[in-house]
Design a protein around this motif. Structure first.
Motif, mmCIF file in Angstrom:
data_model
loop_
_atom_site.group_PDB
_atom_site.id
_atom_site.type_symbol
_atom_site.label_atom_id
_atom_site.label_comp_id
_atom_site.label_asym_id
_atom_site.label_seq_id
_atom_site.Cartn_x
_atom_site.Cartn_y
_atom_site.Cartn_z
ATOM 1 N N VAL A 53 0.450 -1.162 0.009
ATOM 2 C CA VAL A 53 -0.038 -0.171 -0.210
ATOM 3 C C VAL A 53 0.715 1.051 0.074
ATOM 4 C CG1 VAL A 53 -1.527 1.417 1.295
ATOM 5 C CG2 VAL A 53 -1.847 -1.425 1.074
ATOM 6 N N THR A 54 1.963 1.012 0.988
ATOM 7 C CA THR A 54 2.888 2.768 0.285
ATOM 8 C C THR A 54 3.291 2.855 -0.173
ATOM 9 O OG1 THR A 54 3.399 1.828 2.759
ATOM 10 C CG2 THR A 54 5.287 3.595 1.619
ATOM 11 N N GLU A 55 4.224 1.522 -1.360
ATOM 12 C CA GLU A 55 4.324 1.934 -2.837
ATOM 13 C C GLU A 55 3.229 2.571 -3.273
ATOM 14 O OE1 GLU A 55 7.882 1.606 -3.411
ATOM 15 O OE2 GLU A 55 7.563 1.331 -1.832
ATOM 16 N N ILE A 56 2.545 2.364 -3.092
ATOM 17 C CA ILE A 56 1.292 2.401 -4.499
ATOM 18 C C ILE A 56 0.905 4.363 -4.093
ATOM 19 C CG2 ILE A 56 -1.540 2.380 -4.767
ATOM 20 C CD1 ILE A 56 -1.428 -0.111 -4.026
ATOM 21 N N PHE A 57 0.627 4.432 -2.928
ATOM 22 C CA PHE A 57 1.353 5.984 -2.215
ATOM 23 C C PHE A 57 2.216 7.020 -3.050
ATOM 24 C CE2 PHE A 57 -2.560 5.101 0.889
ATOM 25 C CZ PHE A 57 -3.093 5.924 0.518
ATOM 26 N N LYS A 58 3.837 6.072 -3.208
ATOM 27 C CA LYS A 58 4.325 6.721 -3.270
ATOM 28 C C LYS A 58 4.812 6.792 -4.616
ATOM 29 C CE LYS A 58 8.136 4.939 0.252
ATOM 30 N NZ LYS A 58 9.404 3.623 0.244
ATOM 31 N N SER A 59 3.935 6.189 -5.564
ATOM 32 C CA SER A 59 4.169 6.315 -6.986
ATOM 33 C C SER A 59 2.887 7.581 -7.614
ATOM 34 C CB SER A 59 3.504 4.997 -7.648
ATOM 35 O OG SER A 59 2.352 4.557 -7.404
ATOM 36 N N ILE A 71 -9.039 -1.129 1.861
ATOM 37 C CA ILE A 71 -9.309 -3.551 1.377
ATOM 38 C C ILE A 71 -8.354 -3.549 2.372
ATOM 39 C CG2 ILE A 71 -8.984 -4.889 -0.076
ATOM 40 C CD1 ILE A 71 -10.191 -3.350 -2.211
ATOM 41 N N TRP A 72 -7.311 -3.332 2.694
ATOM 42 C CA TRP A 72 -5.786 -3.309 3.459
ATOM 43 C C TRP A 72 -5.956 -3.560 4.783
ATOM 44 C CZ3 TRP A 72 -3.720 -0.905 7.725
ATOM 45 C CH2 TRP A 72 -3.019 -1.255 7.688
ATOM 46 N N THR A 136 -7.392 7.900 10.021
ATOM 47 C CA THR A 136 -6.190 7.707 10.449
ATOM 48 C C THR A 136 -5.388 6.395 9.218
ATOM 49 O OG1 THR A 136 -6.427 6.037 12.179
ATOM 50 C CG2 THR A 136 -6.666 8.459 12.247
ATOM 51 N N LYS A 137 -5.961 5.719 8.848
ATOM 52 C CA LYS A 137 -5.022 4.683 8.269
ATOM 53 C C LYS A 137 -4.524 5.352 7.024
ATOM 54 C CE LYS A 137 -7.539 0.243 9.134
ATOM 55 N NZ LYS A 137 -7.697 0.957 10.562
ATOM 56 N N LEU A 138 -5.655 6.143 6.622
ATOM 57 C CA LEU A 138 -4.896 6.904 4.892
ATOM 58 C C LEU A 138 -4.051 8.292 5.882
ATOM 59 C CD1 LEU A 138 -5.168 8.934 2.560
ATOM 60 C CD2 LEU A 138 -7.119 10.228 3.601
ATOM 61 N N PHE A 139 -3.787 8.387 6.908
ATOM 62 C CA PHE A 139 -2.888 9.689 7.286
ATOM 63 C C PHE A 139 -1.815 9.022 7.474
ATOM 64 C CE2 PHE A 139 -5.593 12.330 10.307
ATOM 65 C CZ PHE A 139 -6.200 12.038 9.240
ATOM 66 N N PHE A 140 -1.629 7.113 8.397
ATOM 67 C CA PHE A 140 -0.625 6.896 8.293
ATOM 68 C C PHE A 140 0.270 6.190 7.453
ATOM 69 C CE2 PHE A 140 1.325 2.568 7.661
ATOM 70 C CZ PHE A 140 2.665 2.281 8.185
ATOM 71 N N PHE A 141 -0.698 5.999 5.803
ATOM 72 C CA PHE A 141 0.121 5.783 4.529
ATOM 73 C C PHE A 141 0.888 7.271 3.853
ATOM 74 C CE2 PHE A 141 -2.218 1.813 4.960
ATOM 75 C CZ PHE A 141 -1.084 0.539 5.206
#
Length: 257
Positions: A53-59, A71-72, A136-141
């Motif tokens: 999930v982090t890599e998706i945000f990084k892209s 979903i995660w 807060t999941k969104l915040f984290f990522f």
């Protein structure tokens, strides 16, 4: 000050491997949405994890990243347009992206409380079906993907319980009684006037403690999150440890919350 629970478990926190999950088949009902179909194509063998999930945000795919984080996290879904995932998928894409981008700016500036308030305010960032356990999941990522100095750990049912246990562990009994409205087993509800401050305090403490034992905030949060009690029934499971600590305190001190 470091809670004794973290101090005593420093080694296990450091060596704990990232958890990888199978995407539940129930989400296949949503593959008529392009973004859900994209997530399945990204996640090889239908495996999903924090790193993926982090890599998706990084892209810079914030829209895809948002739904991947939902979903995660196991967002509610039943495919009948009334569940939380359906409500979010029906939300206008451009408006959702604008909300995510605004939150990202606030977090980049370290304005955690402002981000929290924004996501709770109708006409601003409030999205039907998206509560604090999930935004807060969104915040984290967003913080993790962008390497922001302050990482915002997820604040859900189990980390709220952990926070309460840590207050007691640190002898902050008065603060515990001041901010907690009710506790029912593992279910914690904070007083409305303290919710934002409690989350900000949790973020600050978790960053401080993670730095003190030289682990990532993500690793620390994942450890205190614990394991489903149906899978791990032992008393070494953080979920059982924290629930016992909090409820024992209430019983011993005859505190009505």
């Amino acid at each position: 000050m470091l809670p004794s629970f973290i101090k005593e478990n420093e080694c296990p926190i450091y060596v704990k491997q990232e958890m990888v999950f199978d995407i539940p088949r129930k989400y296949e009902k949503y593959t008529h949405y392009d973004v859900v179909r994209d997530i399945f194509s990204i996640c090889c063998d239908n495996k999903i994890s924090r790193s993926i999930v982090t890599e998706i945000f990084k892209s810079k795919c914030m829209y895809t990243g948002f739904f991947a984080s939902m979903i995660w996290g196991g967002v509610s879904s039943c495919g009948d347009k009334q569940d939380n995932l359906s409500k979010m998928l029906e939300y206008p894409k451009d408006q959702l992206i604008a909300i995510i981008e605004h939150v990202n700016i606030l977090l980049s500036e370290g304005k955690v409380q402002d981000a929290f308030i924004f996501m709770e305010t109708k006409g601003q960032g409030k999205i039907d079906g998206l509560g604090e356990s999930y935004f807060t999941k969104l915040f984290f990522f967003l913080c993790k993907a962008n390497d922001y100095p302050k990482v915002t750990p997820i604040f859900d049912k189990w980390t709220k319980l952990a926070y309460c246990a840590f207050l007691l562990d640190l002898g902050e009994n008065d603060e515990f009684q001041r901010v907690v409205q009710s506790i029912n087993g593992p279910e914690v509800k904070f007083k409305a006037s303290y919710r934002v401050k409690v989350y900000d305090d949790f973020v600050c403490k978790m960053n401080l403690w993670a730095n003190e034992i030289s682990v990532s905030v993500s690793s620390l949060e994942e450890f205190i999150f614990g394991v489903d009690k149906r899978i791990d029934r032992t008393w070494s499971n953080p979920r059982r440890i924290f629930e016992k600590k909090v409820n024992t305190y209430l019983l011993q001190h005859r505190v009505c919350i």
